[in-house]
Scaffold this motif. Structure first.
Motif, PDB file in Angstrom:
ATOM      1  N   THR A  77     -25.796  63.225  22.005  1.00 50.75           N
ATOM      2  CA  THR A  77     -26.022  63.479  23.589  1.00 50.75           C
ATOM      3  C   THR A  77     -25.853  64.916  23.763  1.00 50.75           C
ATOM      4  O   THR A  77     -24.648  65.137  23.571  1.00 50.75           O
ATOM      5  N   LEU A  78     -26.650  65.372  24.461  1.00 47.56           N
ATOM      6  CA  LEU A  78     -26.252  66.780  25.025  1.00 47.56           C
ATOM      7  C   LEU A  78     -25.621  66.781  26.359  1.00 47.56           C
ATOM      8  O   LEU A  78     -26.021  65.925  27.278  1.00 47.56           O
ATOM      9  N   ASP A  79     -24.251  67.305  26.637  1.00 45.06           N
ATOM     10  CA  ASP A  79     -23.464  66.931  27.741  1.00 45.06           C
ATOM     11  C   ASP A  79     -23.326  68.455  28.325  1.00 45.06           C
ATOM     12  O   ASP A  79     -22.443  68.957  27.655  1.00 45.06           O
ATOM     13  N   LEU A  80     -23.938  68.696  29.320  1.00 45.45           N
ATOM     14  CA  LEU A  80     -23.776  69.859  30.040  1.00 45.45           C
ATOM     15  C   LEU A  80     -22.678  69.930  30.963  1.00 45.45           C
ATOM     16  O   LEU A  80     -22.677  69.049  31.920  1.00 45.45           O
ATOM     17  N   GLU A  81     -21.633  70.737  30.855  1.00 41.68           N
ATOM     18  CA  GLU A  81     -20.598  70.683  31.813  1.00 41.68           C
ATOM     19  C   GLU A  81     -20.934  71.650  32.734  1.00 41.68           C
ATOM     20  O   GLU A  81     -20.191  71.486  34.108  1.00 41.68           O
ATOM     21  N   THR A  82     -21.646  72.383  32.909  1.00 41.30           N
ATOM     22  CA  THR A  82     -22.255  73.302  34.010  1.00 41.30           C
ATOM     23  C   THR A  82     -23.754  73.085  34.333  1.00 41.30           C
ATOM     24  O   THR A  82     -24.725  73.987  34.235  1.00 41.30           O
ATOM     25  N   PRO A  83     -24.014  72.020  34.886  1.00 43.60           N
ATOM     26  CA  PRO A  83     -25.614  71.660  35.210  1.00 43.60           C
ATOM     27  C   PRO A  83     -25.929  72.657  36.333  1.00 43.60           C
ATOM     28  O   PRO A  83     -27.306  72.437  36.738  1.00 43.60           O
ATOM     29  N   THR A  84     -25.312  73.244  37.286  1.00 38.11           N
ATOM     30  CA  THR A  84     -25.724  73.841  38.461  1.00 38.11           C
ATOM     31  C   THR A  84     -25.239  75.509  38.425  1.00 38.11           C
ATOM     32  O   THR A  84     -24.337  75.655  39.207  1.00 38.11           O
ATOM     33  N   PRO A  85     -25.499  76.005  37.530  1.00 42.72           N
ATOM     34  CA  PRO A  85     -24.935  77.410  37.461  1.00 42.72           C
ATOM     35  C   PRO A  85     -25.267  78.149  38.474  1.00 42.72           C
ATOM     36  O   PRO A  85     -26.342  77.842  39.164  1.00 42.72           O
ATOM     37  N   ALA A  86     -24.689  79.345  38.894  1.00 41.45           N
ATOM     38  CA  ALA A  86     -25.164  80.112  39.822  1.00 41.45           C
ATOM     39  C   ALA A  86     -26.101  81.120  39.695  1.00 41.45           C
ATOM     40  O   ALA A  86     -26.368  81.376  38.312  1.00 41.45           O
ATOM     41  N   GLN A  87     -26.863  81.732  40.576  1.00 38.31           N
ATOM     42  CA  GLN A  87     -27.969  82.511  40.086  1.00 38.31           C
ATOM     43  C   GLN A  87     -27.204  83.721  39.746  1.00 38.31           C
ATOM     44  O   GLN A  87     -26.332  84.426  40.429  1.00 38.31           O
ATOM     45  N   ARG A  89     -25.527  86.217  36.939  1.00 36.26           N
ATOM     46  CA  ARG A  89     -24.702  86.103  35.599  1.00 36.26           C
ATOM     47  C   ARG A  89     -23.709  84.933  36.082  1.00 36.26           C
ATOM     48  O   ARG A  89     -23.163  84.768  37.045  1.00 36.26           O
ATOM     49  N   SER A  90     -23.552  84.015  34.921  1.00 39.25           N
ATOM     50  CA  SER A  90     -22.587  83.003  34.802  1.00 39.25           C
ATOM     51  C   SER A  90     -22.241  82.415  33.443  1.00 39.25           C
ATOM     52  O   SER A  90     -22.892  83.137  32.459  1.00 39.25           O
ATOM     53  N   VAL A  91     -21.721  81.430  33.304  1.00 32.50           N
ATOM     54  CA  VAL A  91     -21.097  81.081  32.024  1.00 32.50           C
ATOM     55  C   VAL A  91     -21.765  79.666  31.576  1.00 32.50           C
ATOM     56  O   VAL A  91     -21.205  78.681  32.799  1.00 32.50           O
ATOM     57  N   LEU A  92     -22.330  79.118  30.750  1.00 26.44           N
ATOM     58  CA  LEU A  92     -22.765  77.818  30.487  1.00 26.44           C
ATOM     59  C   LEU A  92     -21.914  77.422  29.412  1.00 26.44           C
ATOM     60  O   LEU A  92     -21.441  77.819  28.493  1.00 26.44           O
ATOM     61  N   LYS A  93     -21.523  75.908  29.921  1.00 23.45           N
ATOM     62  CA  LYS A  93     -20.508  75.142  28.987  1.00 23.45           C
ATOM     63  C   LYS A  93     -21.171  73.883  28.616  1.00 23.45           C
ATOM     64  O   LYS A  93     -21.776  73.158  29.565  1.00 23.45           O
ATOM     65  N   PHE A  94     -21.207  73.421  27.198  1.00 24.04           N
ATOM     66  CA  PHE A  94     -21.596  72.121  26.788  1.00 24.04           C
ATOM     67  C   PHE A  94     -20.965  71.718  25.663  1.00 24.04           C
ATOM     68  O   PHE A  94     -20.532  72.327  24.960  1.00 24.04           O
ATOM     69  N   SER A  95     -21.163  70.681  25.457  1.00 27.85           N
ATOM     70  CA  SER A  95     -20.743  70.159  24.135  1.00 27.85           C
ATOM     71  C   SER A  95     -21.950  68.989  23.381  1.00 27.85           C
ATOM     72  O   SER A  95     -22.736  68.419  24.373  1.00 27.85           O
ATOM     73  N   VAL A  96     -21.910  68.696  22.309  1.00 32.85           N
ATOM     74  CA  VAL A  96     -22.699  67.499  21.745  1.00 32.85           C
ATOM     75  C   VAL A  96     -21.750  66.561  21.465  1.00 32.85           C
ATOM     76  O   VAL A  96     -20.920  66.640  20.576  1.00 32.85           O
ATOM     77  N   LYS A  97     -22.097  65.282  22.086  1.00 43.57           N
ATOM     78  CA  LYS A  97     -21.345  64.178  21.684  1.00 43.57           C
ATOM     79  C   LYS A  97     -21.815  63.114  20.644  1.00 43.57           C
ATOM     80  O   LYS A  97     -23.341  62.712  20.861  1.00 43.57           O
TER      81      LYS A  97
END
Length: 326
Positions: A77-87, A89-97
């Motif tokens: 499963t792809l688990d997005l920790e940052t599903p609503t990033p700012a318009q 520049r931002s940082v996306l974080k996720f994991s694969v479970k």
């Protein structure tokens, strides 16, 4: 940052979708050499002679499986920790479970990376091919520039190191808050211009049947014959289907270093597709983007006689670039 597109991205379990090949024509008969073995592990189907269905592909006219349409597949499963990033520049974080809910920390390296990550806008006018960094606990992070509010989709393309594991492409939605003005799908054109480079597209995308796509790179009216390897190849192609963002991802086989980068591709269905070609020259990766039609209404795309032609081009008016590293 290149201008050019808003879109969707990267593939894995697309065995029946895009197979790779060397040397391509404009949707015509076979080239001098038969296509070599697909270079992306089990992400591509067995090679086929141009114009013939590859092993594992659907018969002509039939729909093929498409990748990236599910957030969970094969026990991952792809688990997005940052599903609503700012318009911006931002940082996306996720994991694969894994099936037990634990972060995956062991991957098989393919094309120089443990995991390939792509973000594209729902209207296919923004495309980001990202290279995230994995922490010891299995959490991935990457900087990203999302220029406009609206819906996006993230694709994780990877192969777990577990014995017998196959390549997987998972997809999950992102939403950038703010006023949203969707853009129309860019019109089909035989050439695309990016950073002074012109890329000519030739070939035909046919539902359920292998066809050839040839991309020819030139600059200042002269063919570029010294393309540099990027992710183990002289070109890297991602195709996204308009509407549901079904994902296809392939690499070329042996050949190069230019000016031609070629692929054999099978569309999973009729419809509009957006193609994104990553190529590297003078130490920088650039992305050329094209809109093509497969099935009814689609027609062979004939490349111009020379790359310096004034034929209509998919100018860098959309943000198709985006090669960021964590």
């Amino acid at each position: 940052m290149n201008t050019g597109v808003r879109i969707t991205a990267f593939a894995a379990a697309v065995a029946a979708t895009f197979g790779t090949a060397y040397g391509v024509g404009k949707g015509i008969g076979p080239v001098g050499e038969p296509p070599a073995k697909a270079a992306h592990g089990e992400h591509a189907s067995a090679p086929a002679e141009p114009g013939k269905a590859a092993e594992g592909t659907a018969p002509a006219g039939a729909a093929s499986a498409a990748g990236g349409l599910q957030v969970s597949d094969g026990g991952y499963t792809l688990d997005l920790e940052t599903p609503t990033p700012a318009q911006g520049r931002s940082v996306l974080k996720f994991s694969v479970k894994d099936a037990g809910g634990k972060n995956v920390t062991a991957y098989t390296t393919e094309h120089g990376k443990e995991l390939h990550f792509i973000v594209a806008s729902r209207d296919l006018t923004v495309f980001r091919h990202l290279h995230p960094v994995r922490a010891a606990d299995g959490t991935w992070s990457t900087p990203v520039d999302l220029p406009a509010a609206g819906g996006y989709k993230a694709f994780a393309d990877f192969r777990p190191a577990a014995k017998g594991a196959k390549g997987i492409t998972l997809g999950a939605d992102l939403a950038v808050p703010g006023a949203y003005a969707p853009q129309p799908l860019p019109a089909a054109a035989p050439t695309a211009t990016v950073d002074g480079y012109e890329v000519a597209l030739g070939g035909t995308l046919v539902p359920g049947r292998a066809g050839e796509l040839k991309l020819t790179v030139s600059k200042d009216g002269k063919p570029v014959t010294d393309l540099e390897p990027y992710l183990g190849a002289y070109g890297h192609l991602v195709a996204l289907r308009a509407g549901d963002l079904a994902y296809l991802h392939v690499h070329p086989n042996e050949g190069g270093p230019g000016p031609v980068v070629s692929f054999t591709a099978t569309a999973p269905s009729a419809g509009s597709y957006r193609l994104f070609l990553d190529f590297q020259h003078d130490g920088k990766v650039r992305t050329a983007a094209f809109t093509v039609q497969a099935g009814p209404g689609g027609a062979p795309v004939s490349p111009p006689a020379s790359a310096s032609t004034s034929a209509p081009s998919d100018e860098a008016s959309h943000d198709a670039g985006g090669h960021e590293h964590g």
